[in-house]
Design an enzyme around this catalytic site. Structure first.
Site, PDB file in Angstrom:
ATOM      1  N   TYR A  73      -7.665  -8.805   7.433  1.00  0.00           N
ATOM      2  CA  TYR A  73      -8.568  -7.716   6.790  1.00  0.00           C
ATOM      3  C   TYR A  73      -9.524  -9.517   6.337  1.00  0.00           C
ATOM      4  O   TYR A  73      -9.847 -10.037   6.913  1.00  0.00           O
ATOM      5  CB  TYR A  73      -8.296  -7.393   5.603  1.00  0.00           C
ATOM      6  CG  TYR A  73      -6.808  -6.916   5.471  1.00  0.00           C
ATOM      7  CD1 TYR A  73      -6.614  -5.127   6.769  1.00  0.00           C
ATOM      8  CD2 TYR A  73      -5.626  -7.013   5.497  1.00  0.00           C
ATOM      9  CE1 TYR A  73      -5.885  -4.720   7.281  1.00  0.00           C
ATOM     10  CE2 TYR A  73      -4.466  -6.088   5.813  1.00  0.00           C
ATOM     11  CZ  TYR A  73      -5.044  -4.696   6.580  1.00  0.00           C
ATOM     12  OH  TYR A  73      -3.612  -3.499   6.737  1.00  0.00           O
ATOM     13  N   GLN A 133      -3.472  -6.837  -6.386  1.00  0.00           N
ATOM     14  CA  GLN A 133      -4.459  -7.251  -5.458  1.00  0.00           C
ATOM     15  C   GLN A 133      -6.002  -6.890  -4.968  1.00  0.00           C
ATOM     16  O   GLN A 133      -5.996  -6.011  -4.972  1.00  0.00           O
ATOM     17  CB  GLN A 133      -3.685  -7.158  -3.981  1.00  0.00           C
ATOM     18  CG  GLN A 133      -4.145  -8.492  -2.602  1.00  0.00           C
ATOM     19  CD  GLN A 133      -3.086  -7.865  -1.779  1.00  0.00           C
ATOM     20  OE1 GLN A 133      -2.457  -7.105  -0.984  1.00  0.00           O
ATOM     21  NE2 GLN A 133      -2.830  -8.842  -0.914  1.00  0.00           N
ATOM     22  N   CYS A 150       0.644  -1.133  -0.085  1.00  0.00           N
ATOM     23  CA  CYS A 150       0.303  -0.284  -0.268  1.00  0.00           C
ATOM     24  C   CYS A 150       0.620   1.539   0.252  1.00  0.00           C
ATOM     25  O   CYS A 150       1.289   1.218   1.163  1.00  0.00           O
ATOM     26  CB  CYS A 150      -1.195   0.033   1.769  1.00  0.00           C
ATOM     27  SG  CYS A 150      -2.308  -1.230   0.963  1.00  0.00           S
ATOM     28  N   ALA A 191      -2.938  -3.946  -2.277  1.00  0.00           N
ATOM     29  CA  ALA A 191      -4.288  -3.823  -2.101  1.00  0.00           C
ATOM     30  C   ALA A 191      -5.076  -2.910  -2.038  1.00  0.00           C
ATOM     31  O   ALA A 191      -5.034  -1.576  -2.207  1.00  0.00           O
ATOM     32  CB  ALA A 191      -4.076  -3.662  -0.525  1.00  0.00           C
ATOM     33  N   ARG A 249       9.916  -4.443   0.838  1.00  0.00           N
ATOM     34  CA  ARG A 249      11.000  -3.445   1.585  1.00  0.00           C
ATOM     35  C   ARG A 249      12.726  -3.612   1.000  1.00  0.00           C
ATOM     36  O   ARG A 249      12.234  -2.143   0.335  1.00  0.00           O
ATOM     37  CB  ARG A 249      10.962  -3.103   2.955  1.00  0.00           C
ATOM     38  CG  ARG A 249       9.532  -3.396   3.671  1.00  0.00           C
ATOM     39  CD  ARG A 249       9.739  -3.508   5.441  1.00  0.00           C
ATOM     40  NE  ARG A 249      10.134  -5.242   5.329  1.00  0.00           N
ATOM     41  CZ  ARG A 249       9.833  -5.354   6.230  1.00  0.00           C
ATOM     42  NH1 ARG A 249       9.942  -5.262   7.250  1.00  0.00           N
ATOM     43  NH2 ARG A 249       9.476  -6.915   5.995  1.00  0.00           N
TER      44      ARG A 249
END
Ligand SMILES: Cc1cc2nc3c(=O)[nH]c(=O)nc-3n(C[C@H](O)[C@H](O)[C@H](O)COP(=O)(O)O)c2cc1C
Length: 359
Positions: free
Chosen positions: A186, A104, A25, A62, A329
């Site tokens: 989620y 996603q 995100c 997402a 990352r």
């Protein structure tokens, strides 16, 4: 010959290498107005750089199937045609670099309606751009989060339909792979785990009932997602709870069910559904979960989590612990990780003509 730079074919899509970017995100879309939830210049530059860097597959962050399904008001969404049009610019560029564009599809469930992480990430009240989150049961994630409203069966059906509509739009936007977000606490993950799902109807209780919503989403998406295109599912392999949570055994069983319902690859993450648990993070700490699914089922898997080093990534594939690796990352730090890894391992990778003097 390097394993990382072997192509991987799933259905009729061939991914040029096994260095993949997982959904991350950016919390950088407009929160309201006509462009709400649509990718903009930041998203284009962010994804374009990793494609020019030789990443085989990029799974776009997402992306919410409905406004209430966003984690924050700044999340991407794919509930309208303005958003579809904006995504086309990104998918077109990724394809021009030989990168397979994935997305996603997500609903944030009981962890929806929070601020951006860099401004604290706290739950937002309805009078501060927020909204009332929903979930399988009225159980808050932790003491800072609100108690979600329990979804009715009609609302569950409506949400399943929103996932299918989102998949149809993702196809129109040029994506070649869709991933259903079933991880990290989620909405779909909330249903899977007995920790967050205390329902007593057909969607709670037994393993079959807790997986019902996830499999209905998979079925609905698979119906509109073409047969020649792969469908992924991201799962949290464990809640990291000593008892009362979703477990690695559940994940193996679920992987078999997902395969039977037309999922082509399991993206194996962990955690996010239970607060206050201790997660033993370290290099490749989630790889054993992916390796177990790979060893015990016939479903292809991707590993993710603190995979940063070229030799480490190559070994995961050589040891047949996973079919591909996601670097999160590390790709934020170094968009050209794939190109540099190919140089080290002697693999073939896309290099933009404009950069040929840097090879
Ligand atoms: C900034 C950021 C945003 C993320 N957003 C998502 C997301 O949208 N969906 C998801 O499934 N995981 C998300 N994650 C988790 C990553 O996909 C990945 O699983 C995690 O960072 C571990 O991989 P890494 O150690 O290589 O970074 C996010 C991680 C970061 C750092």
């Amino acid at each position: 010959m390097s394993a990382l730079f072997q192509p991987l074919s799933l259905r009729d899509v061939t991914i040029p290498n096994r260095v993949w970017m997982p959904p991350m995100c950016q919390y950088s879309a407009a929160p309201d107005g006509p462009d709400a939830g649509a990718p903009d210049d930041w998203h284009f530059a962010h994804y374009a750089a990793r494609a020019a860097g030789g990443t085989g597959l990029i799974v776009v962050e997402a992306t919410a199937v409905s406004p209430e399904g966003r984690i924050s008001p700044y999340d991407l969404g794919i509930w309208n045609d303005t958003q579809v049009e904006a995504f086309r610019r990104i998918t077109r560029f990724l394809v021009s670099q030989g990168t397979v564009p994935g997305i996603q599809l997500a609903h944030a469930g009981r962890k929806a309606s929070t601020d951006r992480p860099w401004t604290g990430g706290a739950p937002l009240a309805p009078d501060a751009y927020g909204w009332q989150p929903v979930g399988p049961s009225p159980l808050a994630f932790d003491e800072n989060h609100p108690v979600p409203t329990e979804l009715t069966v009609d609302q569950i059906r409506e949400t399943v339909g929103q996932f299918a509509d989102a998949a149809r739009r993702a196809l129109a936007a040029g994506f070649e792979i869709a991933e259903i977000h079933g991880a990290h606490g989620y909405l779909i993950g909330n249903f899977l785990s007995p920790h967050s799902n205390h329902r007593t109807d057909a969607y709670g209780g037994s393993y079959e009932n807790r997986t019902r919503f996830a499999l209905e989403v998979v079925d609905a998406v698979r119906q509109v997602w073409p047969d020649d295109k792969p469908l992924f599912f991201r799962v949290s392999a464990t809640d990291w709870l000593a008892e009362g949570g979703w477990t690695p055994d559940d994940t193996v069983r679920f992987a078999r069910d997902l395969r039977a319902h037309g999922i082509d690859l399991l993206d194996v993450s962990s955690g996010g559904n239970a607060s206050g648990v201790r997660i033993p993070t370290g290099p490749g700490y989630q790889v054993p979960f992916a390796a177990r699914v790979k060893a015990e089922t016939s479903l292809p898997v991707a590993a993710v989590g603190l995979i940063t080093d070229v030799e480490q990534a190559e070994k995961i594939l050589v040891n047949e612990e996973a079919d591909a690796v996601f670097l999160g990352r590390e790709l934020l730090r170094n968009p050209s990780w794939a190109r540099l890894a190919a140089r080290e391992l002697g693999g073939d990778v896309h290099v933009p003509d404009q950069y040929h003097r840097s090879v």
